[in-house]
Design a protein around this motif. Structure first.
Motif, short mmCIF file in Angstrom:
data_model
loop_
_atom_site.label_atom_id
_atom_site.label_comp_id
_atom_site.label_asym_id
_atom_site.label_seq_id
_atom_site.Cartn_x
_atom_site.Cartn_y
_atom_site.Cartn_z
N LEU A 1 -7.09 -5.57 -2.31
CA LEU A 1 -7.67 -4.25 -2.51
C LEU A 1 -7.67 -3.87 -3.99
CD1 LEU A 1 -6.02 -2.29 0.45
CD2 LEU A 1 -8.13 -3.62 0.43
N GLU A 2 -8.64 -3.09 -4.40
CA GLU A 2 -8.75 -2.70 -5.80
C GLU A 2 -7.52 -1.93 -6.27
OE1 GLU A 2 -9.46 -1.77 -9.62
OE2 GLU A 2 -10.36 -3.36 -8.39
N ASP A 3 -6.91 -1.14 -5.39
CA ASP A 3 -5.71 -0.41 -5.81
C ASP A 3 -4.58 -1.37 -6.17
OD1 ASP A 3 -4.33 2.13 -6.20
OD2 ASP A 3 -3.11 1.53 -4.48
N ASN A 4 -4.48 -2.47 -5.44
CA ASN A 4 -3.47 -3.48 -5.77
C ASN A 4 -3.81 -4.20 -7.07
OD1 ASN A 4 -3.62 -3.90 -2.33
ND2 ASN A 4 -1.75 -3.21 -3.31
N LEU A 5 -5.07 -4.49 -7.27
CA LEU A 5 -5.47 -5.13 -8.52
C LEU A 5 -5.26 -4.20 -9.70
CD1 LEU A 5 -8.71 -6.95 -7.34
CD2 LEU A 5 -6.47 -7.95 -7.79
N ARG A 6 -5.45 -2.91 -9.47
CA ARG A 6 -5.19 -1.91 -10.53
C ARG A 6 -3.73 -1.94 -10.95
NH1 ARG A 6 -1.66 2.41 -10.01
NH2 ARG A 6 -2.49 2.73 -7.90
N ARG B 1 0.84 -1.19 0.00
CA ARG B 1 0.00 0.00 0.00
C ARG B 1 0.88 1.24 0.00
NH1 ARG B 1 -2.28 3.27 3.97
NH2 ARG B 1 -4.32 4.18 3.42
N GLN C 1 -6.01 -11.69 -11.04
CA GLN C 1 -7.13 -10.95 -11.64
C GLN C 1 -8.43 -11.74 -11.56
OE1 GLN C 1 -7.23 -7.67 -12.80
NE2 GLN C 1 -5.27 -7.67 -11.72
N ALA D 1 -10.06 -10.23 -5.98
CA ALA D 1 -11.10 -9.49 -5.27
C ALA D 1 -11.81 -10.40 -4.27
CB ALA D 1 -12.09 -8.91 -6.27
N ARG E 1 -2.96 -5.07 -12.94
CA ARG E 1 -3.43 -4.98 -14.34
C ARG E 1 -2.49 -4.12 -15.18
NH1 ARG E 1 -8.50 -4.44 -11.75
NH2 ARG E 1 -8.37 -2.18 -11.89
#
Length: 434
Positions: free
Chosen positions: A318-323, A226, A309, A313, A326
């Motif tokens: 967290l979505e920021d990590n998945l972002r 993070r 991916q 989730a 990607r």
């Protein structure tokens, strides 16, 4: 006695008579492993009808032609008829104490000792997948060192572990704890965190003191931390050189987590031995890696994003990590192709723990998809990895003097590398473990 000797890289194939074995002229044997074929990772060729003899210490004593050699009834025969033998595989980037299905703040549901308990099952899964040696690049509570000791002393089953203990990094960087507010952080720095050259030098010595056999350092930001970005450089070239010089003085090699182009170049110039991820490497960084006199190796985990991916989730990532995952994924795969084509030395590294440990054999097909031949992908996980570990006397090939760490598959992995996604047998130190 008739001998056929292949002098390339310590590989000997000897045709021995039964009389020689039974008369005691040959070295003491406890087991012989036979199969239809064996892959020589030095020559890239296949050997027909191998008979691999193993001594009491679990090391290979000789390799013969099974059609002409005989052995006594006191030697255990491990019959892999119809199968192809390969060296036990080596994964250069794993996290045994990190279950892939627990992400983000879900980790706070568990007590501190939970993670070490999960490492036992992860190690077993990797061994069953054919990985007889792994390099664990960073753990909490030195779980990797404790697990290595448990396996060596017969209290657990798993691969040979090259442990790092705690990873080194800068305050607020990828290797630091970055998910909690100040009120919930313990006082003082996390283990492994340093903010000066002297502190970094001390941390190298401290990790070695308590059992580390490789030093892991975070040179850039990361995907699954993070408040860091993969491209951020977090240690200077000079700081990285201090770490490398200190580690090399003690006979240890250094692995640098480095996604960003500038951090990668600083790590290469600073003398780091392996570059982990290397996602955003640029042309200059590739040229530096190819040209550096002291070998540097890229360990690029180009498979795990399929899992993260699809399942991240649900697992709490967290979505920021998945972002970030990607954004980096396809660039990393394209740079894998570019680096390999340019002649960068490559090793197999999966980042197991980000994805399930038992599924990492699936990375071989992605390595082939992005430019390697099946043999090159196999060499990355055998011959090359042993060289990068400085363990060429022990692992990485079916060769006289090395441990009899061997896997067997039904088909021909040189024709279809996906054979390595599900190995049929695993032998460690001359004993069948799967």
């Amino acid at each position: 006695m008739r001998l056929m000797v292949n002098l390339r890289r310590n590989m000997r194939v000897a045709v021995l008579t039964g009389a020689a074995l039974l008369s005691g002229a040959a070295q003491a044997q406890t087991a012989v492993i036979t199969a239809d074929k064996m892959i020589d990772v030095f020559t890239g060729k296949t050997v027909d009808f191998p008979a691999v003899f193993v001594g009491p210490d679990g090391r290979i004593t000789s390799i013969a032609d099974a059609r002409t050699v005989k052995w006594g009834s006191d030697i255990t025969h491990i019959n892999m008829s119809g199968k192809t033998l390969l060296p036990g595989l080596i994964d250069m980037h794993v996290h045994l104490d990190g279950p892939a299905d627990i992400g983000g703040y879900r980790g706070l549901e568990f007590t501190d000792s939970f993670w070490g308990m999960t490492a036992v099952g992860s190690a077993q899964a990797m061994l069953k997948a054919g990985f007889t040696t792994v390099r664990n690049v960073g753990s909490s509570n030195r779980n990797d060192i404790g697990l290595k000791q448990a396996i060596q002393n017969g209290y657990a089953t798993g691969p040979r572990i090259v442990p790092a203990g705690y990873a080194l990094g800068a305050t607020g960087g990828h290797c630091d704890s970055t998910f909690l507010p100040p009120s919930l952080e313990k006082s003082g720095k996390e283990e492994g965190i340093a903010d000066s050259e002297d502190e970094l030098r001390y941390q190298v010595r401290r990790q070695r003191k308590y059992g580390a056999e490789v030093i892991k350092v975070c040179a850039t930001g990361g995907v699954f931390s993070r408040n860091t970005e993969p491209g951020q450089q977090q240690l200077s070239e000079r700081e990285l050189r201090v770490i490398a010089d200190e580690a090399h003085q003690w006979g240890l090699r250094v692995a640098a987590h480095a996604h960003g182009a500038e951090g990668i170049k600083a790590a290469i110039k600073g003398g780091i031995d392996t570059i982990e991820h290397a996602s955003l490497v640029d042309d200059e960084g590739i040229k530096l890696a190819v040209a550096r006199p002291r070998p540097v190796w890229f360990s690029m985990d180009i498979y795990n994003t399929d899992y993260t991916q699809a399942e991240g989730a649900k697992n709490g990532v967290l979505e920021d990590n998945l972002r970030k995952d990607r954004e980096v994924a396809q660039i990393q795969r394209d740079n894998f192709r570019k680096a390999h084509k340019a002649g960068v030395r490559m090793v197999f590294g999966s980042d197991a723990g980000v994805m399930p440990h038992g599924l990492i054999g699936g990375q071989f097909k992605i390595m082939v998809q992005y430019g390697m031949t099946p043999m090159e992908a196999i060499q990355a996980a055998t011959r090359n990895a042993a060289q990068a570990l400085d363990r060429e006397k022990d692992v990485g090939a079916i060769a006289v003097g090395r441990f009899a760490d061997i896997i067997a598959v039904d088909g021909n992995p040189l024709a279809d590398v996906r054979e390595l996604e599900s190995v049929d047998a695993v032998i460690k130190g001359g004993k069948v473990v799967q």
